[in-house]
Design a protein around this motif. Structure first.
Motif, PDB file in Angstrom:
ATOM      1  N   ARG A  27       0.836  -1.205   0.000  1.00 14.27           N
ATOM      2  CA  ARG A  27       0.000   0.000   0.000  1.00 14.27           C
ATOM      3  C   ARG A  27       0.871   1.255   0.000  1.00 14.27           C
ATOM      4  NH1 ARG A  27      -5.597  -1.118   2.249  1.00 14.27           N
ATOM      5  NH2 ARG A  27      -5.625  -3.385   2.370  1.00 14.27           N
ATOM      6  N   GLU A  28       2.002   1.178   0.689  1.00 10.55           N
ATOM      7  CA  GLU A  28       2.890   2.338   0.762  1.00 10.55           C
ATOM      8  C   GLU A  28       3.466   2.698  -0.607  1.00 10.55           C
ATOM      9  OE1 GLU A  28       2.470   0.350   4.597  1.00 10.55           O
ATOM     10  OE2 GLU A  28       3.228  -0.415   2.700  1.00 10.55           O
ATOM     11  N   VAL A  29       3.898   1.700  -1.340  1.00  9.81           N
ATOM     12  CA  VAL A  29       4.467   1.952  -2.669  1.00  9.81           C
ATOM     13  C   VAL A  29       3.396   2.521  -3.595  1.00  9.81           C
ATOM     14  CG1 VAL A  29       5.440   0.852  -4.734  1.00  9.81           C
ATOM     15  CG2 VAL A  29       6.310   0.258  -2.470  1.00  9.81           C
ATOM     16  N   ALA A  30       2.236   1.906  -3.615  1.00 10.62           N
ATOM     17  CA  ALA A  30       1.147   2.392  -4.468  1.00 10.62           C
ATOM     18  C   ALA A  30       0.768   3.820  -4.094  1.00 10.62           C
ATOM     19  CB  ALA A  30      -0.056   1.472  -4.359  1.00 10.62           C
ATOM     20  N   ALA A  31       0.701   4.105  -2.796  1.00  8.69           N
ATOM     21  CA  ALA A  31       0.330   5.449  -2.339  1.00  8.69           C
ATOM     22  C   ALA A  31       1.361   6.487  -2.772  1.00  8.69           C
ATOM     23  CB  ALA A  31       0.172   5.459  -0.823  1.00  8.69           C
ATOM     24  N   ARG A  32       2.641   6.133  -2.711  1.00  8.27           N
ATOM     25  CA  ARG A  32       3.686   7.088  -3.126  1.00  8.27           C
ATOM     26  C   ARG A  32       3.562   7.442  -4.597  1.00  8.27           C
ATOM     27  NH1 ARG A  32       8.504   3.869  -0.655  1.00  8.27           N
ATOM     28  NH2 ARG A  32       7.784   3.824   1.474  1.00  8.27           N
ATOM     29  N   PHE A  33       3.341   6.444  -5.430  1.00  9.64           N
ATOM     30  CA  PHE A  33       3.213   6.732  -6.864  1.00  9.64           C
ATOM     31  C   PHE A  33       1.922   7.485  -7.162  1.00  9.64           C
ATOM     32  CE2 PHE A  33       6.655   3.724  -7.294  1.00  9.64           C
ATOM     33  CZ  PHE A  33       7.361   4.231  -8.383  1.00  9.64           C
ATOM     34  N   ARG A  34       0.829   7.096  -6.538  1.00 12.92           N
ATOM     35  CA  ARG A  34      -0.451   7.778  -6.767  1.00 12.92           C
ATOM     36  C   ARG A  34      -0.423   9.219  -6.278  1.00 12.92           C
ATOM     37  NH1 ARG A  34      -3.963   2.718  -5.017  1.00 12.92           N
ATOM     38  NH2 ARG A  34      -4.307   1.837  -7.080  1.00 12.92           N
ATOM     39  N   ALA A  35       0.288   9.473  -5.199  1.00 10.53           N
ATOM     40  CA  ALA A  35       0.352  10.825  -4.630  1.00 10.53           C
ATOM     41  C   ALA A  35       0.987  11.823  -5.595  1.00 10.53           C
ATOM     42  CB  ALA A  35       1.132  10.805  -3.315  1.00 10.53           C
ATOM     43  N   ALA A  36       1.785  11.333  -6.519  1.00  9.04           N
ATOM     44  CA  ALA A  36       2.437  12.215  -7.491  1.00  9.04           C
ATOM     45  C   ALA A  36       1.469  12.682  -8.578  1.00  9.04           C
ATOM     46  CB  ALA A  36       3.642  11.523  -8.115  1.00  9.04           C
ATOM     47  N   GLY A  37       0.244  12.138  -8.593  1.00  4.77           N
ATOM     48  CA  GLY A  37      -0.774  12.601  -9.520  1.00  4.77           C
ATOM     49  C   GLY A  37      -0.902  11.746 -10.765  1.00  4.77           C
TER      50      GLY A  37
END
Length: 58
Positions: A27-37
């Motif tokens: 979830r952390e990896v997915a969240a980091r990439f998604r947070a970039a837009g």
């Protein structure tokens, strides 16, 4: 005027360069990439490509 046939269109259809796959990420990896837009999946693809290019294949 001559109309293009389905054979013509089959020969001139753009080739897909990417395919659909399902992978499991933390979830952390997915969240980091998604947070970039928008475009996060393309950036993830580039990250995988860079990682793969640095590995020695046996």
């Amino acid at each position: 005027m001559k109309f293009a046939t389905s054979k013509y269109w089959a020969a001139h259809r753009p080739q897909r360069r990417k395919g659909r796959v399902i992978i499991r990420l933390s979830r952390e990896v997915a969240a980091r990439f998604r947070a970039a837009g928008p475009g996060w999946q393309a950036r993830l693809d580039v990250a995988f490509q860079k990682w793969h290019d640095t590995r020695e294949l046996s």
